[in-house]
Design a protein around this motif. Structure first.
Motif, PDB file in Angstrom:
ATOM      1  N   TRP B  26      39.880 -20.334  -5.499  1.00 51.84           N
ATOM      2  CA  TRP B  26      41.201 -20.795  -5.964  1.00 51.84           C
ATOM      3  C   TRP B  26      41.220 -20.937  -7.479  1.00 51.84           C
ATOM      4  O   TRP B  26      42.168 -20.512  -8.137  1.00 51.84           O
ATOM      5  N   ILE B  27      40.142 -21.538  -8.007  1.00 52.65           N
ATOM      6  CA  ILE B  27      40.091 -21.723  -9.461  1.00 52.65           C
ATOM      7  C   ILE B  27      40.153 -20.369 -10.160  1.00 52.65           C
ATOM      8  O   ILE B  27      40.875 -20.183 -11.150  1.00 52.65           O
ATOM      9  N   LEU B  28      39.387 -19.406  -9.602  1.00 57.67           N
ATOM     10  CA  LEU B  28      39.347 -18.083 -10.221  1.00 57.67           C
ATOM     11  C   LEU B  28      40.711 -17.403 -10.162  1.00 57.67           C
ATOM     12  O   LEU B  28      41.171 -16.819 -11.156  1.00 57.67           O
ATOM     13  N   ILE B  29      41.369 -17.500  -8.991  1.00 58.78           N
ATOM     14  CA  ILE B  29      42.697 -16.902  -8.854  1.00 58.78           C
ATOM     15  C   ILE B  29      43.658 -17.536  -9.861  1.00 58.78           C
ATOM     16  O   ILE B  29      44.412 -16.838 -10.550  1.00 58.78           O
ATOM     17  N   ALA B  30      43.595 -18.878  -9.977  1.00 64.22           N
ATOM     18  CA  ALA B  30      44.483 -19.573 -10.909  1.00 64.22           C
ATOM     19  C   ALA B  30      44.215 -19.132 -12.344  1.00 64.22           C
ATOM     20  O   ALA B  30      45.153 -18.867 -13.109  1.00 64.22           O
ATOM     21  N   LEU B  31      42.924 -19.012 -12.705  1.00 71.36           N
ATOM     22  CA  LEU B  31      42.580 -18.595 -14.065  1.00 71.36           C
ATOM     23  C   LEU B  31      43.107 -17.193 -14.359  1.00 71.36           C
ATOM     24  O   LEU B  31      43.768 -16.963 -15.382  1.00 71.36           O
ATOM     25  N   LEU B  32      42.824 -16.260 -13.436  1.00 73.14           N
ATOM     26  CA  LEU B  32      43.232 -14.872 -13.677  1.00 73.14           C
ATOM     27  C   LEU B  32      44.749 -14.772 -13.767  1.00 73.14           C
ATOM     28  O   LEU B  32      45.285 -14.103 -14.657  1.00 73.14           O
ATOM     29  N   THR B  33      45.449 -15.474 -12.838  1.00 67.16           N
ATOM     30  CA  THR B  33      46.905 -15.397 -12.841  1.00 67.16           C
ATOM     31  C   THR B  33      47.480 -16.001 -14.107  1.00 67.16           C
ATOM     32  O   THR B  33      48.375 -15.427 -14.736  1.00 67.16           O
ATOM     33  N   THR B  34      46.948 -17.168 -14.501  1.00 71.11           N
ATOM     34  CA  THR B  34      47.483 -17.827 -15.689  1.00 71.11           C
ATOM     35  C   THR B  34      47.281 -16.964 -16.928  1.00 71.11           C
ATOM     36  O   THR B  34      48.199 -16.798 -17.732  1.00 71.11           O
ATOM     37  N   PHE B  35      46.055 -16.408 -17.084  1.00 71.68           N
ATOM     38  CA  PHE B  35      45.798 -15.589 -18.261  1.00 71.68           C
ATOM     39  C   PHE B  35      46.712 -14.370 -18.285  1.00 71.68           C
ATOM     40  O   PHE B  35      47.320 -14.062 -19.315  1.00 71.68           O
ATOM     41  N   SER B  36      46.828 -13.692 -17.127  1.00 76.78           N
ATOM     42  CA  SER B  36      47.672 -12.492 -17.102  1.00 76.78           C
ATOM     43  C   SER B  36      49.109 -12.848 -17.411  1.00 76.78           C
ATOM     44  O   SER B  36      49.784 -12.146 -18.173  1.00 76.78           O
ATOM     45  N   TRP B  37      49.583 -13.983 -16.841  1.00 77.10           N
ATOM     46  CA  TRP B  37      50.978 -14.361 -17.061  1.00 77.10           C
ATOM     47  C   TRP B  37      51.214 -14.715 -18.522  1.00 77.10           C
ATOM     48  O   TRP B  37      52.204 -14.285 -19.125  1.00 77.10           O
ATOM     49  N   LEU B  38      50.267 -15.484 -19.096  1.00 77.66           N
ATOM     50  CA  LEU B  38      50.437 -15.887 -20.493  1.00 77.66           C
ATOM     51  C   LEU B  38      50.453 -14.679 -21.411  1.00 77.66           C
ATOM     52  O   LEU B  38      51.224 -14.619 -22.376  1.00 77.66           O
ATOM     53  N   ILE B  39      49.588 -13.689 -21.125  1.00 77.54           N
ATOM     54  CA  ILE B  39      49.494 -12.547 -22.031  1.00 77.54           C
ATOM     55  C   ILE B  39      50.688 -11.620 -21.858  1.00 77.54           C
ATOM     56  O   ILE B  39      51.254 -11.119 -22.840  1.00 77.54           O
ATOM     57  N   THR B  40      51.107 -11.389 -20.606  1.00 80.08           N
ATOM     58  CA  THR B  40      52.182 -10.425 -20.385  1.00 80.08           C
ATOM     59  C   THR B  40      53.563 -11.062 -20.517  1.00 80.08           C
ATOM     60  O   THR B  40      54.561 -10.397 -20.280  1.00 80.08           O
ATOM     61  N   ARG B  41      53.616 -12.352 -20.892  1.00 77.10           N
ATOM     62  CA  ARG B  41      54.924 -13.017 -20.983  1.00 77.10           C
ATOM     63  C   ARG B  41      55.774 -12.381 -22.069  1.00 77.10           C
ATOM     64  O   ARG B  41      56.942 -12.085 -21.880  1.00 77.10           O
ATOM     65  N   ARG B  42      55.171 -12.171 -23.218  1.00 73.45           N
ATOM     66  CA  ARG B  42      55.914 -11.559 -24.321  1.00 73.45           C
ATOM     67  C   ARG B  42      55.170 -10.307 -24.766  1.00 73.45           C
ATOM     68  O   ARG B  42      54.351 -10.336 -25.671  1.00 73.45           O
ATOM     69  N   LEU B  43      55.438  -9.193 -24.100  1.00 65.72           N
ATOM     70  CA  LEU B  43      54.760  -7.952 -24.463  1.00 65.72           C
ATOM     71  C   LEU B  43      55.492  -7.304 -25.626  1.00 65.72           C
ATOM     72  O   LEU B  43      56.730  -7.288 -25.664  1.00 65.72           O
ATOM     73  N   ALA B  44      54.718  -6.775 -26.570  1.00 66.23           N
ATOM     74  CA  ALA B  44      55.328  -6.113 -27.715  1.00 66.23           C
ATOM     75  C   ALA B  44      55.712  -4.690 -27.335  1.00 66.23           C
ATOM     76  O   ALA B  44      55.047  -4.056 -26.523  1.00 66.23           O
ATOM     77  N   GLY B  45      56.800  -4.204 -27.927  1.00 64.18           N
ATOM     78  CA  GLY B  45      57.237  -2.845 -27.670  1.00 64.18           C
ATOM     79  C   GLY B  45      56.336  -1.844 -28.374  1.00 64.18           C
ATOM     80  O   GLY B  45      55.371  -2.219 -29.043  1.00 64.18           O
ATOM     81  N   PRO B  46      56.636  -0.538 -28.226  1.00 57.73           N
ATOM     82  CA  PRO B  46      55.750   0.472 -28.809  1.00 57.73           C
ATOM     83  C   PRO B  46      55.663   0.412 -30.327  1.00 57.73           C
ATOM     84  O   PRO B  46      54.635   0.772 -30.902  1.00 57.73           O
ATOM     85  N   GLU B  47      56.735  -0.039 -31.008  1.00 53.16           N
ATOM     86  CA  GLU B  47      56.718  -0.017 -32.476  1.00 53.16           C
ATOM     87  C   GLU B  47      56.249  -1.336 -33.074  1.00 53.16           C
ATOM     88  O   GLU B  47      55.820  -1.387 -34.219  1.00 53.16           O
ATOM     89  N   GLU B  48      56.344  -2.423 -32.309  1.00 49.61           N
ATOM     90  CA  GLU B  48      56.041  -3.737 -32.872  1.00 49.61           C
ATOM     91  C   GLU B  48      54.537  -3.946 -32.969  1.00 49.61           C
ATOM     92  O   GLU B  48      53.770  -3.303 -32.251  1.00 49.61           O
ATOM     93  N   PRO B  49      54.099  -4.853 -33.847  1.00 48.03           N
ATOM     94  CA  PRO B  49      52.668  -5.183 -33.881  1.00 48.03           C
ATOM     95  C   PRO B  49      52.268  -5.975 -32.640  1.00 48.03           C
ATOM     96  O   PRO B  49      53.038  -6.812 -32.159  1.00 48.03           O
TER      97      PRO B  49
END
Lengths: 92, 225
Positions: B26-49
């Motif tokens: 459970w801890i591992l699932i929570a960690l992986l999900t949280t990290f993925s969600w936090l990172i993919t929350r605001r994805l930059a477009g192709p031109e942005e840094p």
């Protein structure tokens, strides 16, 4: 009590032989596989990515034989069902 | 000494036991999900840094995709979520061993059996999706119907091998560390722990690649005739 000792001796000797013999064959196989892969990489350095990927998969396959032996040896020593059965019978 | 994290029970409630395997999964699932969600929350477009987290994520995803594409050139993205999750789950469960008190859930045969069963279900599903029901299951009768039990046996044993291989490797790493702690503490467990980290990464790679090889075999069988 005699049966318990017999089972203990048989389990330990069995685990030792399982690990010893079970390590020889995969070691020979892995050595051959690595030697052939090195020869192949020396002949075709461009293909080293494909060769090493296939080598890794093959090594894992060969090594799983040794791992089976290891699991059996661990079960014989730490979680022996026969030992537990005899102990439970002697106790109750 | 605990053979597997199954034996460490935190909480009993009738027949329901909360053991270390379930808790750390459970801890591992929570960690992986949280990290993925936090990172993919605001994805930059192709031109942005891009942020450095997004860069790291893209490197991981692109590497896995490249490995899948090398085995199965057509439709690699279909298998990316499944194989990638398998790889990330196993690799992070092994690498978190560096955190004190962590028990890798893959050191339990229950977890690895569950992973192997999910591979065993995914292979026919991907095969049926790509070829259709009748075409996929006809290969069990090739070249004659006598081969049917052998096909079934080979599929069962290779999934069993997947489960036991991962379990044996991860469990042996933890067990060797525990034994050396009793025999020669302080220094000798550390190199073995480093070796266990290496083994964990290699086994995660092997598990994901083997799952991909089985899927590719099931999918490409129809394309070649």
């Amino acid at each position: 009590m005699d049966r318990v000792i017999m089972i203990g001796i048989a389990s330990i000797v069995g685990a030792a032989f399982c690990m010893a013999i079970g390590a020889i064959a995969p070691a020979l196989g892995e050595g051959r596989a690595v030697a052939q892969a090195l020869a192949a990489i020396a002949q075709q350095p461009d293909e080293s990515a494909t060769i090493s990927r296939t080598l890794l998969i093959g090594l894992a396959m060969i090594e799983s034989i040794a791992i089976y032996c290891f699991v059996i040896a661990i079960v014989l020593i730490f979680a022996n069902p026969f030992w537990n059965y005899v102990i439970a019978k002697a106790g109750g | 000494m605990h053979l597997t994290p199954d034996h460490i029970v935190f909480f009993r409630w009738g027949v329901v036991h909360l053991n270390a395997t379930i808790l750390f999964t459970w801890i591992l699932i929570a960690l992986l999900t949280t990290f993925s969600w936090l990172i993919t929350r605001r994805l930059a477009g192709p031109e942005e840094p891009r942020s450095r987290w997004q860069n790291a994520m893209e490197v991981i995803v692109e590497t896995i995709r490249g490995q899948i594409r090398a085995l199965c050139p057509v439709g690699a993205d279909t298998y990316l979520p499944f194989v990638g999750s398998l790889f990330l789950f196993i690799v992070s469960s092994s690498l978190l061993e560096i955190v004190p008190g962590w028990h890798a859930p893959t050191a339990s045969l229950s977890t690895t059996a569950a992973l192997a069963i999910s591979v065993g279900v995914a292979v026919p599903v991907f095969g049926v999706i790509s070829q259709g029901f009748a075409a996929y299951f006809r290969h069990y009768l090739r070249p004659t119907f006598i081969m049917l039990p052998f096909h079934l046996m080979s599929e069962t044993s290779r999934n069993l091998a997947l489960a036991v291989r991962l379990f044996g490797n991860i469990m042996s790493g933890a067990m060797i560390a525990a034994m050396l702690l009793a025999i020669a503490p302080f220094f000798f467990p550390v190199p073995m722990q480093i070796l266990a980290l290496l083994t964990g990464v290699i086994q995660a790679y092997v598990f994901a690649i083997l799952a991909m090889v089985y899927i590719a075999a099931a999918v490409q069988r129809g394309q070649e005739g």
